[in-house]
Motif scaffolding. Structure first.
Motif, mmCIF file in Angstrom:
data_model
loop_
_atom_site.group_PDB
_atom_site.id
_atom_site.type_symbol
_atom_site.label_atom_id
_atom_site.label_comp_id
_atom_site.label_asym_id
_atom_site.label_seq_id
_atom_site.Cartn_x
_atom_site.Cartn_y
_atom_site.Cartn_z
ATOM 1 N N ARG A 202 0.851 -1.191 0.000
ATOM 2 C CA ARG A 202 0.000 0.000 0.000
ATOM 3 C C ARG A 202 0.882 1.234 0.000
ATOM 4 N NH1 ARG A 202 -3.863 -1.403 4.978
ATOM 5 N NH2 ARG A 202 -4.770 0.620 4.460
ATOM 6 N N PRO A 203 1.134 1.817 -1.175
ATOM 7 C CA PRO A 203 2.069 2.952 -1.259
ATOM 8 C C PRO A 203 1.620 4.157 -0.453
ATOM 9 C CG PRO A 203 0.884 2.631 -3.335
ATOM 10 C CD PRO A 203 0.601 1.429 -2.495
ATOM 11 N N GLU A 204 0.301 4.333 -0.240
ATOM 12 C CA GLU A 204 -0.162 5.511 0.490
ATOM 13 C C GLU A 204 0.244 5.474 1.955
ATOM 14 O OE1 GLU A 204 -3.680 2.620 0.961
ATOM 15 O OE2 GLU A 204 -2.073 3.057 -0.467
ATOM 16 N N CYS A 205 0.642 4.286 2.453
ATOM 17 C CA CYS A 205 1.101 4.224 3.845
ATOM 18 C C CYS A 205 2.509 3.642 3.919
ATOM 19 C CB CYS A 205 0.127 3.422 4.712
ATOM 20 S SG CYS A 205 -0.278 1.796 4.073
ATOM 21 N N SER A 206 3.325 3.904 2.908
ATOM 22 C CA SER A 206 4.724 3.515 2.975
ATOM 23 C C SER A 206 5.408 4.292 4.097
ATOM 24 C CB SER A 206 5.423 3.796 1.649
ATOM 25 O OG SER A 206 5.539 5.191 1.442
ATOM 26 N N THR A 207 6.506 3.754 4.577
ATOM 27 C CA THR A 207 7.226 4.422 5.667
ATOM 28 C C THR A 207 7.643 5.824 5.265
ATOM 29 O OG1 THR A 207 8.047 2.249 6.349
ATOM 30 C CG2 THR A 207 9.141 4.170 7.270
ATOM 31 N N GLU A 208 8.110 5.980 4.040
ATOM 32 C CA GLU A 208 8.547 7.304 3.579
ATOM 33 C C GLU A 208 7.364 8.265 3.507
ATOM 34 O OE1 GLU A 208 9.508 4.421 2.263
ATOM 35 O OE2 GLU A 208 11.591 4.513 2.978
ATOM 36 N N ARG A 209 6.199 7.778 3.064
ATOM 37 C CA ARG A 209 5.016 8.638 2.976
ATOM 38 C C ARG A 209 4.550 9.062 4.369
ATOM 39 N NH1 ARG A 209 1.072 9.371 -0.975
ATOM 40 N NH2 ARG A 209 -0.278 11.068 -0.297
ATOM 41 N N LEU A 210 4.577 8.128 5.300
ATOM 42 C CA LEU A 210 4.183 8.455 6.673
ATOM 43 C C LEU A 210 5.119 9.499 7.272
ATOM 44 C CD1 LEU A 210 3.359 4.860 7.955
ATOM 45 C CD2 LEU A 210 1.703 6.677 7.523
ATOM 46 N N TYR A 211 6.413 9.362 6.985
ATOM 47 C CA TYR A 211 7.381 10.351 7.473
ATOM 48 C C TYR A 211 7.073 11.728 6.904
ATOM 49 C CZ TYR A 211 11.699 12.998 7.869
ATOM 50 O OH TYR A 211 12.599 13.999 8.129
ATOM 51 N N CYS A 212 6.840 11.792 5.594
ATOM 52 C CA CYS A 212 6.563 13.085 4.957
ATOM 53 C C CYS A 212 5.282 13.710 5.508
ATOM 54 C CB CYS A 212 6.479 12.920 3.447
ATOM 55 S SG CYS A 212 8.061 12.502 2.664
ATOM 56 N N ASP A 213 4.264 12.891 5.762
ATOM 57 C CA ASP A 213 3.036 13.407 6.355
ATOM 58 C C ASP A 213 3.299 13.971 7.745
ATOM 59 O OD1 ASP A 213 1.653 12.637 4.109
ATOM 60 O OD2 ASP A 213 0.814 10.811 4.998
ATOM 61 N N ALA A 214 4.199 13.321 8.484
ATOM 62 C CA ALA A 214 4.458 13.736 9.863
ATOM 63 C C ALA A 214 5.208 15.056 9.931
ATOM 64 C CB ALA A 214 5.249 12.650 10.599
ATOM 65 N N ALA B 118 2.576 8.679 14.563
ATOM 66 C CA ALA B 118 1.788 7.626 15.211
ATOM 67 C C ALA B 118 0.314 7.735 14.844
ATOM 68 C CB ALA B 118 1.973 7.705 16.728
ATOM 69 N N ALA B 119 -0.214 8.968 14.830
ATOM 70 C CA ALA B 119 -1.623 9.163 14.490
ATOM 71 C C ALA B 119 -1.898 8.787 13.045
ATOM 72 C CB ALA B 119 -2.022 10.617 14.743
ATOM 73 N N ARG B 120 -0.952 9.099 12.161
ATOM 74 C CA ARG B 120 -1.133 8.754 10.744
ATOM 75 C C ARG B 120 -1.049 7.250 10.543
ATOM 76 N NH1 ARG B 120 -3.821 9.282 6.977
ATOM 77 N NH2 ARG B 120 -3.110 9.686 4.872
ATOM 78 N N LEU B 121 -0.131 6.607 11.236
ATOM 79 C CA LEU B 121 -0.024 5.152 11.172
ATOM 80 C C LEU B 121 -1.300 4.496 11.685
ATOM 81 C CD1 LEU B 121 1.672 2.591 10.696
ATOM 82 C CD2 LEU B 121 2.588 2.884 13.010
ATOM 83 N N ALA B 122 -1.893 5.084 12.726
ATOM 84 C CA ALA B 122 -3.132 4.533 13.275
ATOM 85 C C ALA B 122 -4.212 4.428 12.222
ATOM 86 C CB ALA B 122 -3.610 5.411 14.437
ATOM 87 N N ASP B 123 -4.246 5.394 11.323
ATOM 88 C CA ASP B 123 -5.308 5.427 10.329
ATOM 89 C C ASP B 123 -5.249 4.247 9.368
ATOM 90 O OD1 ASP B 123 -7.606 6.718 9.518
ATOM 91 O OD2 ASP B 123 -6.593 7.812 7.933
ATOM 92 N N PHE B 124 -4.088 3.592 9.268
ATOM 93 C CA PHE B 124 -3.945 2.460 8.369
ATOM 94 C C PHE B 124 -3.877 1.132 9.117
ATOM 95 C CE2 PHE B 124 -2.219 6.102 6.095
ATOM 96 C CZ PHE B 124 -2.894 6.002 4.897
#
Length: 591
Positions: free
Chosen positions: A225-237, A274-280
């Motif tokens: 799931r590219p929308e929740c890749s580690t790099e994407r989560l970092y950029c969102d954070a 953490a909050a963004r990761l929770a969503d997935f």
């Protein structure tokens, strides 16, 4: 210097190196020191303990045998604990550097120094070489150089004895008195438990231990799931103006979380991660724990409800508590007609907490929104007056959100659970119409009653522009006899939105309103408007969500053979004062 009892001598076959105790049973050293641990015994010696203690390698940084390979870290577990020796203490990642430079000590075991010896060094700069090492250079032109036997030695601050890293290599040329250090925060990439021992701004050991437990092992479920890749989560954070991705790739979700904890100045970034990761995360308890992290006693203490006049409730409404909305915004994603961005937020005063934000196909919107609405209640104070507000694209405004089954275990309609309203997405984003809405509410607050304008089934031929202008001057609420499905009614509906009507009501089903001329006195739509006018008489517009909620409860519970007139009642209600500009996320967490 403080006591050096936690320094250790490591032997593995013919190899000798150094290490240091970090828990009662765990010792850190270089992976190359114990490279033959598969065939040779590993022994760990301390000055205060008689004899060597057998040990085994329980964690490895992935070092592959070459000098330039990363991950030259090994964790040894002793056969028995050594409670008589206090483990090493760590300094904050930035403490190794300064102007003037900090004096650093390394305690190694080169040949002919069975008891160990000290070498004095300093960090050349805080720049990581290849994202992994810090260069060390000799403190003075004389004294003990870094030679074999120092590999795995703790590098400590001379004035406090706290550990800042570990010696991993020395220059091959004896005339060059320098070496390399693995900083402690880099070592924690390879053994996550170490991160709990290293001081980081704002977050203590318990916080980091809990986050590690929640994050570790979650990567595989997101692999495709590219929308929740580690790099994407970092950029969102970190947001669009935060630190860029590091040149190396993150090895795991915890690697990214630890990078945010130890190397990103914005201490709030890791909580957003953490909050963004929770969503997935599919597991609901884990999702709640990630979203609540770091949960501390003072974060969630109950507060007495604040009573003040409700927004939009006229002067005669009395002192009523303000709304605490749960906002569900559904917007086209821009990637196709059947893809939507769904964001669910909870408001407490001017504070907004995003509890979920995802790009989803249309058939997954309902389930996701209902799940996150339920979780949003955790963000409300116990005495909060909830209001579920759906912000929908104009073509979705007639959607039966009030009839959605509240949850998998509760078949009752969502509209019977709490006051529920809809709002128009386009109007919510219009600065001019939001300004006009604020002016409308100011006037409504000063008026004893609100004026209802009726738009019957036979009014579809009315000029929309004239209706917009007339409503701006002569109405506060609009009631429609038919849903906004047929072309004529849709145009009048849009005209009412453009007039900044704060309240619009209509039956979601029934007469299509496409009759041109002729009598409509016996139409169900006319009867609906009569009932509506009777019900709204004397009610302050600011309290309408509560009154419509009670009306829906009556309609849903009715056992009459014919549906209650309000069974399919839809309410568009918008007071911008209840939904101020967010103080939560300052950027969209989905793109």
């Amino acid at each position: 210097m403080t006591s050096a009892s936690w320094h250790a001598r490591i032997s593995c076959g013919r190899e000798t190196g150094a290490g240091f105790l970090v828990t009662e049973r765990h010792v850190l050293t270089c992976a190359h020191v114990v490279a033959r641990s598969g065939t040779d015994e590993v022994g760990v010696s301390f000055a205060q303990e008689p004899g060597a203690i057998p040990a085994k390698v329980v964690a490895h940084g992935g070092w592959d045998g070459r000098d330039t390979d990363p991950g030259d870290v090994a964790v040894l577990e002793l056969d028995r604990s050594v409670p008589s020796i206090k483990p090493a203490s760590f300094a904050a990642p930035s403490d190794a550097y300064g102007d003037p430079p900090r004096r650093l000590l390394a305690y190694g075991f080169p040949k002919r120094f069975e008891e160990g010896t000290l070498a004095e060094y300093r960090a050349t700069a805080d720049q990581l070489i290849a994202g992994e090492w810090v260069q060390l250079e000799a403190w003075a032109a004389h004294g003990q150089p870094l030679v074999p036997g120092f590999s795995g030695a703790a590098v400590t601050l001379a004035d406090t004895g706290r550990v800042v890293g570990m010696v991993s290599a020395a220059a091959r040329d004896p005339g060059i008195r320098n070496g390399r250090m693995l900083p402690a925060h880099v070592m924690a990439r390879y053994w996550p438990r170490l991160g709990e021992l290293i001081p980081t701004p704002e977050y203590g050991r318990t916080d980091k231990e809990r986050l590690r437990e929640l994050v570790e092992g979650r990567g595989p479920e997101f692999a495709d799931r590219p929308e929740c890749s580690t790099e994407r989560l970092y950029c969102d954070a970190v947001g669009p103006f935060g630190p860029p991705l590091p040149s190396r790739r993150f090895g795991s979700l915890w690697d990214a979380a630890w990078y945010l904890l130890s190397e990103v100045p914005d201490t709030g970034a890791v909580a957003r991660f953490a909050a963004r990761l929770a969503d997935f995360t599919e597991d609901a308890p884990t999702r709640g724990a990630l979203r609540a992290w770091p949960s501390r006693p003072h974060d969630r203490r109950p507060q007495a409800p604040v009573h003040r006049p409700a927004a939009g409730a006229g002067t005669g409404a009395g002192a009523r508590q303000s709304w605490s909305p749960i906002l569900v915004e559904i917007a086209p994603s821009g990637s196709g007609d059947h893809q939507f961005l769904v964001e669910v937020s909870a408001y407490n005063g001017r504070h907004r907490r995003v509890v979920g934000s995802r790009a989803l196909p249309a058939d997954r919107v309902r389930g996701y929104a209902l799940e996150r609405i339920d979780e949003a209640y955790h963000e409300l104070e116990p005495g909060a007056r909830e209001l579920i507000a759906f912000v929908l694209p104009r073509r979705w405004l007639n959607t039966d959100v009030a009839h959605w089954q509240r949850s998998a275990d509760d078949q009752s309609p969502l509209g019977s659970f709490a006051p529920l309203v809809v709002m128009d997405l386009e109007r919510r984003r219009s600065g001019g119409l939001q300004h006009k809405l604020l002016q409308k509410w100011q006037r409504l607050d000063a008026q004893p009653t609100a004026r209802l304008h009726r738009i019957g089934c036979g009014a579809v031929g009315q000029d929309p522009v004239r209706l917009t202008i007339g409503l701006r001057r002569g109405a506060d609420m609009v009631g429609f006899a038919s849903p906004p499905r047929a072309g004529g009614t849709r145009r009048l509906f849009q005209a009412s939105l453009n007039a900044a009507m704060p309240v619009m009501l209509w039956p979601r089903t029934g007469c299509r309103g496409d009759h041109h001329g002729g009598a409509h006195g016996d139409c169900a739509g006319a009867a609906f408007l009569d009932h509506l006018a009777e019900h709204l008489t004397g009610l302050p517009p600011g309290e309408l969500p509560s009154h419509i909620h009670e009306l829906r409860e009556t309609a849903y519970a009715s056992e009459a053979p014919e549906p209650h007139w309000a069974y399919d009642l839809a309410l568009l209600w918008e007071d911008p004062r209840c939904l101020p500009d967010p103080v939560g996320y300052l950027h969209s967490p989905v793109g």
